[in-house]
Design a protein around this motif. Structure first.
Motif, PDB file in Angstrom:
ATOM      1  N   LEU A   1       0.821  -1.207   0.000  1.00  0.00           N
ATOM      2  CA  LEU A   1       0.000   0.000   0.000  1.00  0.00           C
ATOM      3  C   LEU A   1       0.857   1.260   0.000  1.00  0.00           C
ATOM      4  O   LEU A   1       0.542   2.244  -0.681  1.00  0.00           O
ATOM      5  CB  LEU A   1      -0.928  -0.003   1.218  1.00  0.00           C
ATOM      6  N   ALA A   2       1.944   1.238   0.761  1.00  0.00           N
ATOM      7  CA  ALA A   2       2.836   2.402   0.794  1.00  0.00           C
ATOM      8  C   ALA A   2       3.480   2.621  -0.569  1.00  0.00           C
ATOM      9  O   ALA A   2       3.596   3.770  -1.028  1.00  0.00           O
ATOM     10  CB  ALA A   2       3.901   2.204   1.864  1.00  0.00           C
ATOM     11  N   ALA A   3       3.894   1.548  -1.226  1.00  0.00           N
ATOM     12  CA  ALA A   3       4.522   1.681  -2.542  1.00  0.00           C
ATOM     13  C   ALA A   3       3.534   2.217  -3.573  1.00  0.00           C
ATOM     14  O   ALA A   3       3.867   3.110  -4.367  1.00  0.00           O
ATOM     15  CB  ALA A   3       5.075   0.328  -2.983  1.00  0.00           C
ATOM     16  N   VAL A   4       2.325   1.677  -3.573  1.00  0.00           N
ATOM     17  CA  VAL A   4       1.310   2.132  -4.524  1.00  0.00           C
ATOM     18  C   VAL A   4       0.953   3.592  -4.270  1.00  0.00           C
ATOM     19  O   VAL A   4       0.826   4.393  -5.211  1.00  0.00           O
ATOM     20  CB  VAL A   4       0.057   1.236  -4.433  1.00  0.00           C
ATOM     21  N   THR A   5       0.787   3.951  -2.999  1.00  0.00           N
ATOM     22  CA  THR A   5       0.427   5.328  -2.665  1.00  0.00           C
ATOM     23  C   THR A   5       1.539   6.297  -3.053  1.00  0.00           C
ATOM     24  O   THR A   5       1.285   7.371  -3.610  1.00  0.00           O
ATOM     25  CB  THR A   5       0.135   5.445  -1.159  1.00  0.00           C
TER      26      THR A   5
ATOM     27  N   SER B   1      -6.491   5.992  -9.606  1.00  0.00           N
ATOM     28  CA  SER B   1      -7.520   5.986  -8.576  1.00  0.00           C
ATOM     29  C   SER B   1      -7.068   5.161  -7.375  1.00  0.00           C
ATOM     30  O   SER B   1      -7.048   3.933  -7.426  1.00  0.00           O
ATOM     31  CB  SER B   1      -8.826   5.399  -9.133  1.00  0.00           C
ATOM     32  N   LEU B   2      -6.700   5.853  -6.296  1.00  0.00           N
ATOM     33  CA  LEU B   2      -6.340   5.130  -5.073  1.00  0.00           C
ATOM     34  C   LEU B   2      -7.563   4.496  -4.425  1.00  0.00           C
ATOM     35  O   LEU B   2      -7.434   3.533  -3.672  1.00  0.00           O
ATOM     36  CB  LEU B   2      -5.639   6.069  -4.097  1.00  0.00           C
TER      37      LEU B   2
ATOM     38  N   TYR C   1     -12.132   8.189 -14.317  1.00  0.00           N
ATOM     39  CA  TYR C   1     -12.235   7.604 -15.642  1.00  0.00           C
ATOM     40  C   TYR C   1     -11.835   6.126 -15.573  1.00  0.00           C
ATOM     41  O   TYR C   1     -11.222   5.673 -14.609  1.00  0.00           O
ATOM     42  CB  TYR C   1     -11.289   8.312 -16.622  1.00  0.00           C
ATOM     43  N   TRP C   2     -12.156   5.392 -16.632  1.00  0.00           N
ATOM     44  CA  TRP C   2     -11.721   3.999 -16.708  1.00  0.00           C
ATOM     45  C   TRP C   2     -10.191   3.916 -16.693  1.00  0.00           C
ATOM     46  O   TRP C   2      -9.616   3.003 -16.089  1.00  0.00           O
ATOM     47  CB  TRP C   2     -12.240   3.336 -17.993  1.00  0.00           C
ATOM     48  N   LEU C   3      -9.522   4.858 -17.355  1.00  0.00           N
ATOM     49  CA  LEU C   3      -8.069   4.832 -17.398  1.00  0.00           C
ATOM     50  C   LEU C   3      -7.451   5.059 -16.019  1.00  0.00           C
ATOM     51  O   LEU C   3      -6.333   4.595 -15.756  1.00  0.00           O
ATOM     52  CB  LEU C   3      -7.550   5.881 -18.385  1.00  0.00           C
ATOM     53  N   ASP C   4      -8.153   5.755 -15.133  1.00  0.00           N
ATOM     54  CA  ASP C   4      -7.659   5.900 -13.756  1.00  0.00           C
ATOM     55  C   ASP C   4      -7.593   4.548 -13.071  1.00  0.00           C
ATOM     56  O   ASP C   4      -6.656   4.251 -12.309  1.00  0.00           O
ATOM     57  CB  ASP C   4      -8.586   6.826 -12.957  1.00  0.00           C
TER      58      ASP C   4
ATOM     59  N   LEU D   1      -0.156  -0.152 -11.341  1.00  0.00           N
ATOM     60  CA  LEU D   1       0.747   0.158 -10.232  1.00  0.00           C
ATOM     61  C   LEU D   1       0.707  -0.927  -9.165  1.00  0.00           C
ATOM     62  O   LEU D   1       1.747  -1.335  -8.636  1.00  0.00           O
ATOM     63  CB  LEU D   1       0.368   1.508  -9.608  1.00  0.00           C
ATOM     64  N   LEU D   2      -0.491  -1.400  -8.849  1.00  0.00           N
ATOM     65  CA  LEU D   2      -0.617  -2.455  -7.843  1.00  0.00           C
ATOM     66  C   LEU D   2       0.030  -3.742  -8.324  1.00  0.00           C
ATOM     67  O   LEU D   2       0.717  -4.434  -7.556  1.00  0.00           O
ATOM     68  CB  LEU D   2      -2.090  -2.689  -7.511  1.00  0.00           C
ATOM     69  N   GLY D   3      -0.163  -4.083  -9.580  1.00  0.00           N
ATOM     70  CA  GLY D   3       0.459  -5.283 -10.120  1.00  0.00           C
ATOM     71  C   GLY D   3       1.972  -5.216 -10.060  1.00  0.00           C
ATOM     72  O   GLY D   3       2.639  -6.205  -9.728  1.00  0.00           O
ATOM     73  N   LEU D   4       2.536  -4.044 -10.351  1.00  0.00           N
ATOM     74  CA  LEU D   4       3.980  -3.870 -10.273  1.00  0.00           C
ATOM     75  C   LEU D   4       4.469  -4.002  -8.831  1.00  0.00           C
ATOM     76  O   LEU D   4       5.498  -4.652  -8.568  1.00  0.00           O
ATOM     77  CB  LEU D   4       4.364  -2.505 -10.848  1.00  0.00           C
TER      78      LEU D   4
END
Length: 273
Positions: free
Chosen positions: A118-122, A174-175, A217-220, A227-230
């Motif tokens: 979560l910290a990395a994604v944020t 989108s977080l 948006y969908w792209l968000d 990002l989460l997958g990475l």
């Protein structure tokens, strides 16, 4: 969160629970960085609306579904759209906090892993917010969407020019969706009940809410998922100690069985004579 989940490991082999005070400071610090980072991106109104037009055009080129289709479903009744606005306003932070608290108390190893992800994604999202300010679709007249929170309530945002608590030009990624998806993945990994896959309903409902209320948006959503997958690919969940010890103990047990067998053979041979 689910009484049928496996009990937390106990005994000397159980993962050590991180110090509570340190974790509270880390989570509080992460929240402050999140709020402060969003404030740094305020004031880029022209750039945010220019990027919003680009994103809207990109979605049409990619033939992504129209966000208006989802919003039209919510607008069938005042109650439904009010529930969607409430879900957007009231579930995001409390659900994530409850997720971390439960992991801290019941799954310490999973907690450390989830907190790091979560910290990395944020952190990555805050950088993207600074580099690519983006006005949400509710502000873009070309979308034909309405601000459901402002019209039906409840709303967590004030007028963009006077809103000092949040950065409304931080739509991508989108977080809301990224955190919701991590919550579902974390609980699916940390539990063994056959009902654990129902946690995927949380990111699914979040997806419909953030798009239907014209906040993203969908792209968000696609950017948040990437990002989460990475982060999940880099920060993998460590293996539990009991399993490693069980695997390591198998060769010793086999060796012990061989020693016992070899020690018994001479007696058997002597008895035959």
């Amino acid at each position: 969160m689910n009484a049928r989940s496996e009990p937390a490991p106990a005994g000397p082999d159980a993962p050590a629970r991180p110090p509570l005070v340190r974790e509270l400071l880390l989570v509080a610090g992460l929240f402050l960085v999140y709020k402060f980072g969003r404030q740094l991106a305020t004031g880029h109104t022209t750039e945010a609306f220019r990027n919003a037009h680009h994103v809207w055009d990109w979605e049409r080129v990619l033939r992504l579904p129209d966000e208006g289709t989802v919003q039209s479903l919510l607008l069938h009744g005042d109650t439904l759209v009010h529930v969607a606005n409430t879900y957007y306003a009231a579930v995001h932070f409390p659900a994530t906090l409850a997720f971390l608290v439960w992991l801290y108390l019941r799954r310490p190893a999973h907690y450390v892993w989830a907190r790091r992800v979560l910290a990395a994604v944020t952190g990555a999202a805050l950088v993207l917010h600074l580099l690519f300010p983006l006005a949400p679709p509710r502000m873009l007249g070309a979308t034909g969407l309405i601000d459901t929170a402002r019209l039906f309530g409840p709303s967590v945002y004030g007028p963009p020019r006077t809103d000092a608590l949040s950065n409304q030009f931080a739509a991508m990624p989108s977080l809301h969706f990224g955190w919701a998806l991590m919550l579902a993945i974390g609980l699916i990994v940390a539990t063994r009940t056959r009902w654990r896959w129902l946690w995927l309903l949380h990111p699914l409902v979040t997806l419909l809410v953030i798009v239907g209320t014209a906040n993203h948006y969908w792209l968000d959503v696609i950017a948040a998922t990437a990002l989460l997958g990475l982060a999940l690919a880099v920060l993998r969940l460590p293996r539990s100690r009991p399993r490693e010890r069980t695997r390591c103990g198998l060769p010793h047990r086999r060796a012990e069985v061989r020693r016992r067998s070899s020690a018994e053979r001479p007696e058997l041979v002597g008895a035959g004579r």
